[in-house]
Design a protein around this motif. Structure first.
Motif, PDB file in Angstrom:
ATOM      1  N   ASN A 108      47.684  43.650  44.197  1.00 40.85           N
ATOM      2  CA  ASN A 108      49.942  45.185  44.219  1.00 40.85           C
ATOM      3  C   ASN A 108      49.677  45.973  44.515  1.00 40.85           C
ATOM      4  OD1 ASN A 108      52.347  44.359  43.994  1.00 40.85           O
ATOM      5  ND2 ASN A 108      52.382  45.705  41.694  1.00 40.85           N
ATOM      6  N   ASN A 109      50.661  46.336  45.541  1.00 44.11           N
ATOM      7  CA  ASN A 109      51.265  47.396  46.560  1.00 44.11           C
ATOM      8  C   ASN A 109      52.333  48.317  45.542  1.00 44.11           C
ATOM      9  OD1 ASN A 109      52.392  49.492  47.384  1.00 44.11           O
ATOM     10  ND2 ASN A 109      52.213  48.305  49.547  1.00 44.11           N
ATOM     11  N   PRO A 110      52.689  48.882  44.508  1.00 42.29           N
ATOM     12  CA  PRO A 110      52.362  50.060  44.984  1.00 42.29           C
ATOM     13  C   PRO A 110      51.190  50.566  44.361  1.00 42.29           C
ATOM     14  CG  PRO A 110      54.095  50.993  43.738  1.00 42.29           C
ATOM     15  CD  PRO A 110      53.893  48.899  44.361  1.00 42.29           C
ATOM     16  N   THR A 111      50.803  49.731  42.774  1.00 42.80           N
ATOM     17  CA  THR A 111      50.329  49.630  42.108  1.00 42.80           C
ATOM     18  C   THR A 111      48.438  50.373  42.218  1.00 42.80           C
ATOM     19  OG1 THR A 111      50.215  47.539  41.160  1.00 42.80           O
ATOM     20  CG2 THR A 111      52.120  49.740  40.596  1.00 42.80           C
ATOM     21  N   GLY A 112      47.997  49.455  42.814  1.00 43.03           N
ATOM     22  CA  GLY A 112      46.980  49.479  42.696  1.00 43.03           C
ATOM     23  C   GLY A 112      46.113  48.487  41.824  1.00 43.03           C
ATOM     24  N   THR A 113      46.872  47.789  41.930  1.00 47.43           N
ATOM     25  CA  THR A 113      46.153  46.883  40.277  1.00 47.43           C
ATOM     26  C   THR A 113      46.025  45.082  41.074  1.00 47.43           C
ATOM     27  OG1 THR A 113      48.351  46.811  39.837  1.00 47.43           O
ATOM     28  CG2 THR A 113      46.911  48.823  38.891  1.00 47.43           C
ATOM     29  N   ILE A 114      45.754  44.323  40.205  1.00 46.06           N
ATOM     30  CA  ILE A 114      44.811  43.355  39.998  1.00 46.06           C
ATOM     31  C   ILE A 114      45.835  42.821  38.645  1.00 46.06           C
ATOM     32  CG2 ILE A 114      43.253  41.197  40.136  1.00 46.06           C
ATOM     33  CD1 ILE A 114      40.957  43.862  41.450  1.00 46.06           C
ATOM     34  N   PHE A 115      46.608  41.073  39.425  1.00 46.21           N
ATOM     35  CA  PHE A 115      47.233  40.580  38.422  1.00 46.21           C
ATOM     36  C   PHE A 115      46.043  39.625  37.406  1.00 46.21           C
ATOM     37  CE2 PHE A 115      50.709  41.463  40.403  1.00 46.21           C
ATOM     38  CZ  PHE A 115      51.569  42.075  40.154  1.00 46.21           C
ATOM     39  N   ALA A 116      46.109  39.706  36.158  1.00 48.12           N
ATOM     40  CA  ALA A 116      44.897  38.730  35.398  1.00 48.12           C
ATOM     41  C   ALA A 116      45.114  36.830  35.273  1.00 48.12           C
ATOM     42  CB  ALA A 116      45.152  38.702  34.062  1.00 48.12           C
ATOM     43  N   LYS A 117      43.999  36.500  35.755  1.00 43.91           N
ATOM     44  CA  LYS A 117      44.032  34.546  36.063  1.00 43.91           C
ATOM     45  C   LYS A 117      44.949  34.689  35.089  1.00 43.91           C
ATOM     46  CE  LYS A 117      40.400  31.275  36.126  1.00 43.91           C
ATOM     47  NZ  LYS A 117      39.066  30.874  35.942  1.00 43.91           N
ATOM     48  N   GLN A 118      44.907  34.578  33.673  1.00 44.37           N
ATOM     49  CA  GLN A 118      45.842  34.092  32.950  1.00 44.37           C
ATOM     50  C   GLN A 118      47.372  33.615  33.221  1.00 44.37           C
ATOM     51  OE1 GLN A 118      43.807  31.745  31.478  1.00 44.37           O
ATOM     52  NE2 GLN A 118      46.636  30.423  31.097  1.00 44.37           N
ATOM     53  N   TYR A 125      37.332  46.654  44.500  1.00 48.05           N
ATOM     54  CA  TYR A 125      36.350  48.201  43.745  1.00 48.05           C
ATOM     55  C   TYR A 125      36.288  47.611  42.558  1.00 48.05           C
ATOM     56  CZ  TYR A 125      39.283  50.176  46.845  1.00 48.05           C
ATOM     57  OH  TYR A 125      39.974  50.437  48.066  1.00 48.05           O
ATOM     58  N   GLU A 126      36.875  46.648  42.068  1.00 50.40           N
ATOM     59  CA  GLU A 126      35.946  45.891  40.933  1.00 50.40           C
ATOM     60  C   GLU A 126      35.845  44.410  40.877  1.00 50.40           C
ATOM     61  OE1 GLU A 126      35.903  48.549  37.879  1.00 50.40           O
ATOM     62  OE2 GLU A 126      36.606  49.622  38.901  1.00 50.40           O
ATOM     63  N   ASP A 127      34.381  43.413  41.212  1.00 49.73           N
ATOM     64  CA  ASP A 127      35.302  42.237  41.803  1.00 49.73           C
ATOM     65  C   ASP A 127      35.092  41.111  40.585  1.00 49.73           C
ATOM     66  OD1 ASP A 127      35.349  42.207  44.656  1.00 49.73           O
ATOM     67  OD2 ASP A 127      32.789  42.163  44.880  1.00 49.73           O
ATOM     68  N   SER A 128      34.824  41.858  39.338  1.00 48.16           N
ATOM     69  CA  SER A 128      34.769  40.727  38.176  1.00 48.16           C
ATOM     70  C   SER A 128      36.740  40.250  38.205  1.00 48.16           C
ATOM     71  CB  SER A 128      34.004  41.182  37.359  1.00 48.16           C
ATOM     72  OG  SER A 128      34.518  42.226  37.067  1.00 48.16           O
ATOM     73  N   ALA A 133      42.189  48.157  42.512  1.00 49.67           N
ATOM     74  CA  ALA A 133      41.974  47.081  44.668  1.00 49.67           C
ATOM     75  C   ALA A 133      43.172  48.605  45.346  1.00 49.67           C
ATOM     76  CB  ALA A 133      42.177  45.895  44.471  1.00 49.67           C
ATOM     77  N   ALA A 134      43.248  48.106  46.483  1.00 47.12           N
ATOM     78  CA  ALA A 134      44.085  48.360  47.812  1.00 47.12           C
ATOM     79  C   ALA A 134      44.022  49.894  47.968  1.00 47.12           C
ATOM     80  CB  ALA A 134      45.553  48.634  46.965  1.00 47.12           C
ATOM     81  N   TYR A 135      44.350  50.786  48.519  1.00 50.07           N
ATOM     82  CA  TYR A 135      44.112  52.324  47.987  1.00 50.07           C
ATOM     83  C   TYR A 135      45.440  52.906  48.607  1.00 50.07           C
ATOM     84  CZ  TYR A 135      45.991  50.591  52.763  1.00 50.07           C
ATOM     85  OH  TYR A 135      46.598  50.337  54.601  1.00 50.07           O
ATOM     86  N   PHE A 136      46.464  52.784  46.922  1.00 52.49           N
ATOM     87  CA  PHE A 136      47.213  53.392  46.355  1.00 52.49           C
ATOM     88  C   PHE A 136      47.309  53.712  44.764  1.00 52.49           C
ATOM     89  CE2 PHE A 136      49.294  49.920  49.446  1.00 52.49           C
ATOM     90  CZ  PHE A 136      49.948  50.742  49.603  1.00 52.49           C
ATOM     91  N   VAL A 137      47.791  55.047  44.687  1.00 56.33           N
ATOM     92  CA  VAL A 137      47.798  55.251  42.871  1.00 56.33           C
ATOM     93  C   VAL A 137      49.355  55.525  43.026  1.00 56.33           C
ATOM     94  CG1 VAL A 137      47.182  57.785  43.229  1.00 56.33           C
ATOM     95  CG2 VAL A 137      46.838  56.374  41.066  1.00 56.33           C
ATOM     96  N   PHE A 138      49.845  55.162  41.708  1.00 49.53           N
ATOM     97  CA  PHE A 138      51.069  55.521  41.061  1.00 49.53           C
ATOM     98  C   PHE A 138      51.104  55.892  39.979  1.00 49.53           C
ATOM     99  CE2 PHE A 138      54.779  53.286  40.425  1.00 49.53           C
ATOM    100  CZ  PHE A 138      55.811  52.929  41.821  1.00 49.53           C
TER     101      PHE A 138
END
Ligand code: PLP
Length: 385
Positions: A166-176, A203-206, A313-318
């Motif tokens: 996600n932009n702007p948070t630089g975070t990844i959503f959970a699979k479930q 940056y954290e592929d898993s 991930a991405a290149y943002f921090v919020f």
């Protein structure tokens, strides 16, 4: 522009960049633009295509066959099966792919759910399609709250746009949660526009999972990708989308109406990017990870001013602003611009849930990041005294 019911505006990110361009000496950590030039391996291929006279004419509306075949092979390598002839469209950047998809799949008056916060231009793209953006708040960890999401679904919901990462948070959503949303899309008859433009800056592929890997959802998913980010190609305006043939049959018509085809010279650049050696892609990712680590260490030193979720991930921090007097993110961003000569984006630009935050981009050089943080520290020291 007034489209009858909703005002279409210039995205606030571009407004900040316009203001910044008028102030000499500003360091901008605002717009998501990589600091580096496009890798020379890509530029060399483009020069050769130009010299061979390959770039003068339109390509097929879908894009160059050679490029689509390469995209299809790449997709296969990441677990996605899409027919290069009828299920892939090369687009003029991913935002054109998103807008063409909305124009094709959504009717005026339909509702499109977007996360709050999310990429600011989604609002404008939805309005171009005469549809209505409906914000759903993310939780404290920038994840989906499924109950909140379900409450936003109505009879008029036609699509949800999910940027993962996600932009702007630089975070990844959970699979479930993603799978639950895909099930809701199936049962409630809406599309998921899955924006994975930051897929190659993880940056954290898993942690990462793509819904486009699951064939049972291919009829409700349109996935978009961009060469802008990981390949430092924002100026080339090139990306692609893929979906089930039935959806692509519709999207190709709006894509044709918008641009006829993606810029052909940029399609050659995209081809070279796809063929880039893996080690070079890893080096690019590693360089961003280092910048992430620098920005995080600078933020840690300002823990009385900001709290934040570490970007994966991405290149943002919020970062969230802790100072009670500075919760208005436009006021803080304008003060930082005018008094500290640092451009950042007000968090509220990404949705109401983003108020009280600022978005800081670490796509820029370590040198610029450090100067910007030195200036911000000075600014906050002054206002505290
Ligand atoms: C989440 C997201 N999607 C799409 C885009 C648009 O990128 P482009 O049109 O350059 O591919 C951006 C650009 O910042 C973005 O952050």
């Amino acid at each position: 522009m007034d489209n009858g019911s909703q005002q279409i505006e210039l995205s606030p990110i571009k407004q900040i960049e316009l203001l910044a361009s008028k102030i000499p000496g500003v360091v901008s950590l605002a717009q998501g633009i990589p600091a580096d030039d496009t890798p020379s391996i890509i530029k060399d291929e483009v020069i050769s295509a130009l010299q061979l006279g390959k770039a003068a004419r339109y390509s097929l509306t879908y894009g160059l066959p050679q490029l689509r075949e390469e995209i299809s092979q790449h997709l296969q390598s990441i677990g996605m099966e899409y027919d290069w002839e009828r299920e892939i469209i090369v687009t003029a950047g991913s935002i054109e792919g998103i807008t063409a998809s909305l124009l094709a799949l959504v009717s005026p008056g339909d509702e499109v759910i977007i996360t709050s916060p999310s990429y600011a231009s989604y609002q404008q793209a939805i309005k171009v399609a005469r549809a209505i953006p409906v914000e759903v708040d993310l939780d404290d960890k920038w994840q989906f709250d499924l109950d909140a999401f379900k409450k936003k679904i109505s009879k008029r919901t036609k699509a949800v746009i999910i940027a993962n990462p996600n932009n702007p948070t630089g975070t990844i959503f959970a699979k479930q949660e993603l799978i639950e949303i895909a099930k809701l899309a199936k049962s409630n008859n809406f599309f998921i526009i899955l924006d994975e433009v930051y897929r190659d800056l993880i940056y954290e592929d898993s942690l990462f999972f793509s819904l486009a890997e699951l064939p049972e959802f291919r009829d409700v998913i349109v996935r978009v990708y961009s060469f802008s980010k990981a390949y430092a190609m924002t100026g080339w305006r090139i990306g692609y989308l893929h979906s089930d043939k039935r959806n692509v049959d519709e999207i190709i018509k709006t894509h044709d109406a918008l641009v006829t085809c993606a810029p052909v010279i940029s399609q050659y650049a995209a081809l070279a990017a796809l063929l880039m050696p893996e080690e070079q892609k890893d080096q690019i990712r590693q360089a961003y990870k280092n910048r992430r680590d620098v920005i995080v260490s600078r933020l840690d030193k300002m823990s009385d001013i900001f709290s934040y979720q570490k970007p994966t991930a991405a290149y943002f921090v919020f970062p969230k602003i802790k100072l009670l007097d500075w919760q208005d993110s436009w006021r803080l961003s304008l003060a930082l611009l005018e008094q500290a000569k640092v451009a950042v984006v007000p968090g509220v630009s990404f949705g109401k849930r983003g108020e009280g935050h600022i978005r800081v981009c670490f796509g820029r050089s370590v040198h610029d990041i450090n100067i910007a943080f030195d200036r911000m520290e000075e600014f906050f020291d002054k206002i505290k005294t």
